[in-house]
Write a protein that holds these residues in place. Structure first.
Motif, PDB file in Angstrom:
ATOM      1  N   ASN A 126     -33.416 -21.068 -54.327  1.00 62.89           N
ATOM      2  CA  ASN A 126     -32.756 -22.365 -54.773  1.00 62.89           C
ATOM      3  C   ASN A 126     -31.485 -22.049 -55.252  1.00 62.89           C
ATOM      4  O   ASN A 126     -30.542 -22.967 -54.974  1.00 62.89           O
ATOM      5  CB  ASN A 126     -33.611 -22.892 -56.102  1.00 62.89           C
ATOM      6  CG  ASN A 126     -34.917 -23.517 -55.534  1.00 62.89           C
ATOM      7  OD1 ASN A 126     -34.960 -23.699 -54.350  1.00 62.89           O
ATOM      8  ND2 ASN A 126     -35.621 -23.642 -56.597  1.00 62.89           N
ATOM      9  N   LEU A 171     -43.555  -6.102 -45.189  1.00 62.93           N
ATOM     10  CA  LEU A 171     -43.219  -7.317 -45.492  1.00 62.93           C
ATOM     11  C   LEU A 171     -42.117  -8.139 -44.851  1.00 62.93           C
ATOM     12  O   LEU A 171     -42.141  -9.027 -44.883  1.00 62.93           O
ATOM     13  CB  LEU A 171     -42.694  -7.122 -47.035  1.00 62.93           C
ATOM     14  CG  LEU A 171     -43.737  -6.956 -48.056  1.00 62.93           C
ATOM     15  CD1 LEU A 171     -43.200  -6.771 -49.567  1.00 62.93           C
ATOM     16  CD2 LEU A 171     -44.835  -8.408 -48.191  1.00 62.93           C
ATOM     17  N   GLU A 186     -46.663 -10.846 -62.536  1.00 66.49           N
ATOM     18  CA  GLU A 186     -45.762 -12.122 -62.554  1.00 66.49           C
ATOM     19  C   GLU A 186     -44.401 -11.598 -62.827  1.00 66.49           C
ATOM     20  O   GLU A 186     -43.317 -12.338 -62.676  1.00 66.49           O
ATOM     21  CB  GLU A 186     -46.423 -12.926 -63.391  1.00 66.49           C
ATOM     22  CG  GLU A 186     -47.681 -13.371 -63.244  1.00 66.49           C
ATOM     23  CD  GLU A 186     -48.822 -12.390 -63.953  1.00 66.49           C
ATOM     24  OE1 GLU A 186     -49.382 -11.631 -63.134  1.00 66.49           O
ATOM     25  OE2 GLU A 186     -48.660 -12.148 -64.915  1.00 66.49           O
ATOM     26  N   PRO A 208     -49.051  -5.507 -58.056  1.00 66.26           N
ATOM     27  CA  PRO A 208     -47.671  -6.421 -58.594  1.00 66.26           C
ATOM     28  C   PRO A 208     -48.463  -7.520 -59.642  1.00 66.26           C
ATOM     29  O   PRO A 208     -49.532  -7.485 -59.745  1.00 66.26           O
ATOM     30  CB  PRO A 208     -47.654  -7.152 -57.104  1.00 66.26           C
ATOM     31  CG  PRO A 208     -49.047  -7.257 -56.542  1.00 66.26           C
ATOM     32  CD  PRO A 208     -49.627  -6.061 -56.943  1.00 66.26           C
ATOM     33  N   ARG A 221     -30.658 -21.312 -61.652  1.00 64.21           N
ATOM     34  CA  ARG A 221     -31.479 -22.226 -60.739  1.00 64.21           C
ATOM     35  C   ARG A 221     -32.449 -21.393 -60.246  1.00 64.21           C
ATOM     36  O   ARG A 221     -32.567 -20.632 -59.225  1.00 64.21           O
ATOM     37  CB  ARG A 221     -30.522 -22.398 -59.446  1.00 64.21           C
ATOM     38  CG  ARG A 221     -29.373 -23.453 -60.264  1.00 64.21           C
ATOM     39  CD  ARG A 221     -28.388 -24.090 -58.933  1.00 64.21           C
ATOM     40  NE  ARG A 221     -27.245 -24.380 -59.530  1.00 64.21           N
ATOM     41  CZ  ARG A 221     -27.231 -26.055 -59.777  1.00 64.21           C
ATOM     42  NH1 ARG A 221     -28.063 -26.369 -59.560  1.00 64.21           N
ATOM     43  NH2 ARG A 221     -25.968 -26.400 -60.459  1.00 64.21           N
ATOM     44  N   SER A 274     -44.357  -7.692 -55.333  1.00 67.27           N
ATOM     45  CA  SER A 274     -44.191  -7.225 -53.799  1.00 67.27           C
ATOM     46  C   SER A 274     -42.854  -7.524 -53.641  1.00 67.27           C
ATOM     47  O   SER A 274     -42.352  -8.434 -53.665  1.00 67.27           O
ATOM     48  CB  SER A 274     -45.176  -7.957 -53.089  1.00 67.27           C
ATOM     49  OG  SER A 274     -46.740  -7.688 -53.320  1.00 67.27           O
ATOM     50  N   GLY A 290     -36.467 -20.452 -58.918  1.00 65.41           N
ATOM     51  CA  GLY A 290     -37.438 -20.663 -57.952  1.00 65.41           C
ATOM     52  C   GLY A 290     -37.271 -20.335 -56.640  1.00 65.41           C
ATOM     53  O   GLY A 290     -35.984 -19.722 -56.150  1.00 65.41           O
ATOM     54  N   ALA A 291     -38.455 -19.904 -55.668  1.00 62.31           N
ATOM     55  CA  ALA A 291     -38.401 -19.729 -54.330  1.00 62.31           C
ATOM     56  C   ALA A 291     -37.792 -18.248 -54.148  1.00 62.31           C
ATOM     57  O   ALA A 291     -36.861 -18.389 -53.119  1.00 62.31           O
ATOM     58  CB  ALA A 291     -37.784 -20.822 -53.486  1.00 62.31           C
ATOM     59  N   GLY A 292     -37.653 -17.361 -54.974  1.00 59.42           N
ATOM     60  CA  GLY A 292     -37.324 -16.024 -54.805  1.00 59.42           C
ATOM     61  C   GLY A 292     -35.862 -15.984 -54.586  1.00 59.42           C
ATOM     62  O   GLY A 292     -35.310 -15.524 -53.708  1.00 59.42           O
ATOM     63  N   HIS A 293     -35.128 -16.898 -55.490  1.00 62.93           N
ATOM     64  CA  HIS A 293     -33.729 -16.993 -55.668  1.00 62.93           C
ATOM     65  C   HIS A 293     -33.063 -17.823 -54.595  1.00 62.93           C
ATOM     66  O   HIS A 293     -32.119 -18.104 -54.677  1.00 62.93           O
ATOM     67  CB  HIS A 293     -32.970 -15.568 -55.759  1.00 62.93           C
ATOM     68  CG  HIS A 293     -33.066 -14.739 -56.866  1.00 62.93           C
ATOM     69  ND1 HIS A 293     -32.123 -14.061 -57.425  1.00 62.93           N
ATOM     70  CD2 HIS A 293     -33.930 -14.561 -57.634  1.00 62.93           C
ATOM     71  CE1 HIS A 293     -32.485 -13.646 -58.803  1.00 62.93           C
ATOM     72  NE2 HIS A 293     -33.833 -13.718 -58.784  1.00 62.93           N
ATOM     73  N   VAL A 298     -38.030 -11.044 -45.975  1.00 60.93           N
ATOM     74  CA  VAL A 298     -39.336 -11.454 -46.183  1.00 60.93           C
ATOM     75  C   VAL A 298     -39.751 -12.745 -45.520  1.00 60.93           C
ATOM     76  O   VAL A 298     -40.891 -12.856 -44.659  1.00 60.93           O
ATOM     77  CB  VAL A 298     -39.716 -11.441 -47.679  1.00 60.93           C
ATOM     78  CG1 VAL A 298     -41.152 -11.767 -47.647  1.00 60.93           C
ATOM     79  CG2 VAL A 298     -39.563 -10.058 -48.231  1.00 60.93           C
ATOM     80  N   GLN A 299     -38.787 -13.785 -45.387  1.00 64.45           N
ATOM     81  CA  GLN A 299     -39.214 -15.165 -45.049  1.00 64.45           C
ATOM     82  C   GLN A 299     -38.796 -15.089 -43.844  1.00 64.45           C
ATOM     83  O   GLN A 299     -38.973 -16.225 -42.991  1.00 64.45           O
ATOM     84  CB  GLN A 299     -38.630 -16.334 -45.820  1.00 64.45           C
ATOM     85  CG  GLN A 299     -39.155 -16.140 -47.370  1.00 64.45           C
ATOM     86  CD  GLN A 299     -38.688 -17.567 -48.046  1.00 64.45           C
ATOM     87  OE1 GLN A 299     -38.229 -18.369 -47.549  1.00 64.45           O
ATOM     88  NE2 GLN A 299     -38.432 -17.490 -49.061  1.00 64.45           N
TER      89      GLN A 299
END
Lengths: 495, 334
Positions: free
Chosen positions: B86, B330, B194, B192, B79, B169, B81-84, B114-115
């Motif tokens: 999801n 970060l 991909e 950094p 699953r 990053s 996306g979204a930096g794990h 980070v978020q």
């Protein structure tokens, strides 16, 4: 051992009942997965990876690779028939392929796609077999500055997709804006995400393409449902004419070469390849005005390029252990799971496996050609079904595809939003392919310019100091200046 | 015409097995009650197919099935996306569920930091941390830097001019670089990419001065004469051919130890008996010959932490991540 001897040895690995059976299975699965929008070959390979655990590594890799290039053949079907590219590399095929289908020439479009894919695929495998070490060294000379210029070339070329360059550029700009959503690729800071975790990694290509192409098409057809007639296809129109073949031969050659070169670069994929092949063909064509209205050479070039690129991506994978695409990344993982360590020593240490794989790609392409040629007219006759019956099927296929891509309902909603956007674009006569292509290229564009400037400590000279970059810069300048000069000439008479 | 074993013998063997099973399940130090989940189990992976966490989970799931350690079907599901996010949001939403496990890779720790969202580690049911990968600093074979000492001096002489190509990053290599910067009092430039392999291509193309690789990733390039390892970020040197002459960063005067690790957890509120059952199965799988061979082959470490021990381990690592991400600017305050 010479290459010929190694290749012969590879064919002896392939010509056993078991190997042939699994290659056949792989390409057929690839064909089906490629035809389903949403699930691309790489996701399909990952799904089937556990099933290969009982096999020996060589057979497993042959089968998985079959899914990889089989997917390139299968992706053509939905692009041409219902204008829903299953993968980024199918966008260019849809541009002219679907126009041909509307004119009752779907059979011809699918046939030339199969033939083009076959010839380019076999050519690319020959390159893999004979010049992999040389090409892998070349691949490493491409890095951020070169990728940036390639992406710029792609974006400027997007202007030529559609009737008016201004409208095409508007669409491309919108695509670039959509691509800005998500984490900043260098600092990782969230951008335009409005604190929605779902937007953190940006808006993916799949819901946008499915929405803007597939759903929008269905929405817009609802408006003119009363005067929709099934597309007339007579059996004798299904086959390729001699004139069409003559128009496509050189396109396949050029498209295949471009696809191979772009494919071996680890940073650029099949979508960049098919796009560059398409615009190159348009530039070389004596009647460029046909492009976008059902030019068979456009379909041939795009399909040849994406298949050559899929095969070319195995070059850095085999020679360096660096995947050239999402699919080759899964192939590498499969090697690791089967206890083989990829890297620059692979071709020496695992000669049987590597040459078996190369030989299997020759065989697999032949199988795909044999499957696809009779399939072309068969699938084309699907369009004889009245659109009112076809539309719900397209809708379901599109939304299920969107869900399958991430297993998240959010993607389905996103798909619906972009469906409405695509419908508006049809209404206002704004071409849709530039939007999707800009979205695909934007990530490469942004990451590579920022990487370039980090590499050069902020100096722009990096774009002229590197020979390949300098050459690409000249191409970019030419692609921008030539149409402008042409327009000025027409306006003011010969200067 | 009937050929069956005397019933007494069969019953005896059966009882013996039962007794053994009883004894062995009563022995573990945790002395925890264990209960198997019913029905198929999904191991959710936030990374794409082919990523290291994906390969690890597929390998161990294969061993669990092959060696009949676990008899319920296991599906490894990506699953992405979204930096794990999801993946972990999916598992966090399945409170008390017994058929879903979450793969713990560094983004599961770092993405919330980070978020600025609530920690995932504080909410999941810890099961096991069971595999680690050491890192080496590679330089191109023709690099002027022959050792980490020279590398550090070079970076001191030209601040921010020594470039490291990295995966992303806030990724492990970025944090390892930050630790070296702090320990040596230098400043470098992190570029950094991909993915780790895109960064490797940049490194092999001779565009940068350094690259952090896992041991199995670096070895083939060292053997092919394209790269040299100047330091391993571990407590002690490896003994394997190829790495035994690579000094630790500490030996070179840079006090840094940094190891990547992976583990597994359950949804919040998972029945402790089921968590204990999984911890036991992961322990059994990691004790198998196939797993030990694979660790040796991929030059990975297999230090095992389960349940309460894993909880402490994960929390400790989470603190390290928070400190490092804050130092590289970060981390986002909650």
């Amino acid at each position: 051992m010479s290459t010929i001897e190694l290749l012969t040895q590879g064919f002896t690995t392939v010509f056993t009942f078991k190997s042939l059976a699994f290659i056949f299975l792989g390409v057929v699965i690839g064909q089906i997965i490629g035809a389903l929008p949403g699930i691309g070959p790489s996701a399909g390979m990952a799904l089937l990876l556990p099933l290969t655990f009982g096999l020996d590594p060589a057979t497993a890799i042959m089968m998985l690779a079959g899914i990889m290039y089989g997917g390139q053949y299968g992706g053509t079907l939905t692009s041409v028939l219902i204008n829903v590219p299953g993968e980024a590399s199918g966008v260019m095929t849809a541009v002219d392929g679907h126009q041909m289908a509307k004119a009752g020439r779907a059979g011809a479009a699918l046939s030339i796609a199969a033939i083009g894919s076959f010839l380019a695929g076999v050519g690319a495998v020959a390159a893999v077999a004979f010049i992999t070490p040389a090409l892998s060294a070349f691949a490493l000379r491409f890095n951020a500055p070169e990728y940036f210029l390639l992406a710029v070339l792609g974006i400027t070329a997007a202007a030529s997709l559609g009737g008016s360059p201004v409208r095409a550029l508007m669409a491309a700009t919108l695509g670039l804006m959509i691509a800005l959503v998500g984490a900043d690729p260098v600092t990782g800071a969230p951008r335009l995400t409005f604190d929605q975790p779902a937007l953190f990694e940006g808006i993916d290509f799949i819901p946008v393409a499915i929405g803007v192409f597939g759903l929008a098409e269905v929405l817009s057809s609802l408006e003119r449902a009363h005067d929709m007639k099934p597309i007339r296809t007579r059996l004798k129109d299904m086959w390729l004419t001699a004139a069409e073949w003559a128009e496509s031969r050189i396109a396949i050659l050029r498209g295949g070469l471009i696809g191979l070169i772009v494919g071996i670069m680890p940073g650029a994929g099949a979508s960049v390849a098919s796009m560059l092949a398409y615009v190159t063909e348009r530039r070389f064509s004596r009647r460029p005005e046909r492009f976008g209205k059902g030019a068979i050479d456009g379909v041939a070039a795009a399909e040849a390029a994406n298949n050559a690129s899929a095969h070319g991506a195995t070059i850095p994978m085999l020679a360096l252990g660096i995947p050239g695409s999402a699919s080759t990344a899964v192939l590498l993982a499969a090697l690791v799971l089967h206890g083989v360590r990829p890297g620059p020593m692979l071709m020496q240490q695992e000669a049987v496996l590597v040459w078996g794989l190369i030989a299997s790609m020759f065989v697999g392409n032949v199988v795909l050609l044999v499957i696809n040629l009779p399939l072309a007219p068969l699938c084309a006759s699907l369009l004889r079904v009245p659109y009112v019956f076809l539309a719900p099927g397209i809708l379901v296929l599109s939304l299920v595809g969107a869900y399958a891509a991430t297993l998240d309902m959010g993607t389905v909603w996103m798909c619906l939003v972009f469906g409405v956007l695509g419908w508006l674009m049809i209404k206002f006569d704004i071409p849709r392919p530039p939007l999707v292509l800009a979205l695909v290229l934007a990530q490469l564009l942004e990451t590579s310019i920022r990487q370039s400037l980090l590499l050069s400590f902020g100096s722009l000279s990096i774009f002229v100091e590197r020979p390949i970059a300098a050459f690409l810069l000249v191409l970019v300048a030419g692609s921008i200046l030539l149409p402008v000069i042409g327009a000025l000439r027409r306006r003011f008479g010969g200067i | 015409m009937t050929l069956k074993a005397p019933p007494s013998l069969a019953a005896f063997v059966f009882c013996g097995v039962l007794a053994l099973g009883f004894v062995s399940s009563a022995v573990p130090a945790d002395a925890q009650e264990m209960r198997a989940p019913r029905g198929p189990v999904e191991i959710t992976v936030g990374a794409g197919a082919g990523g290291t966490p994906d390969v690890i989970m597929r390998s161990i799931a294969k061993i669990m099935a092959d060696e009949k350690i676990v008899d319920v079907p296991i599906v490894v599901q990506n699953r992405t996306g979204a930096g794990h996010a999801n993946a972990f949001n999916f598992v966090l939403g399945k409170r008390g569920d017994e058929n879903t496990l979450l793969t713990l890779a560094s983004p599961v720790f770092t993405t919330p930091i980070v978020q600025g969202t609530p920690s995932v580690i504080d909410r999941i049911t810890p099961i096991a941390g069971f595999i680690q990968s050491e890192l080496v600093l590679l330089v191109p074979a023709n690099s002027q830097f022959k050792s980490l000492k020279e590398f550090v001096e070079g970076a001191k002489a030209r601040p921010s001019r020594v470039r490291i190509a990295g995966g992303a990053s806030g990724g492990n290599d970025h944090l390892a670089m930050a630790l070296i910067e702090q320990a040596a009092g230098i400043k470098m430039t992190y570029i950094p990419h991909e993915s780790g392999s895109a960064a490797l291509a940049t490194f092999l193309g001779g565009n940068v001065e350094g690259y952090f690789a896992t041991l199995s990733e670096g070895l083939p390039h060292m053997q092919a004469g394209k790269a040299r390892a100047i330091a391993i970020l571990s407590e002690k040197r490896r003994t394997d051919e190829g790495y035994k002459n690579v000094p630790t960063a500490r030996e070179e005067g840079v006090d840094v130890v940094y190891t990547q690790f992976w583990g597994v957890g359950g949804p919040p509120g998972m029945d402790p008996a089921v968590a204990a059952w999984w911890a036991d199965k992961f322990r059994k799988a990691t004790e198998s010959k196939a797993w030990q061979d694979s660790l040796k082959e991929k030059l990975q470490l297999g230090s095992f932490h389960a349940l309460a021990d894993a909880d402490a381990y994960f929390k400790r690592e989470q603190d390290t991540f928070r400190r490092l991400l804050t130092s590289v600017g970060l981390a986002k305050p909650q």
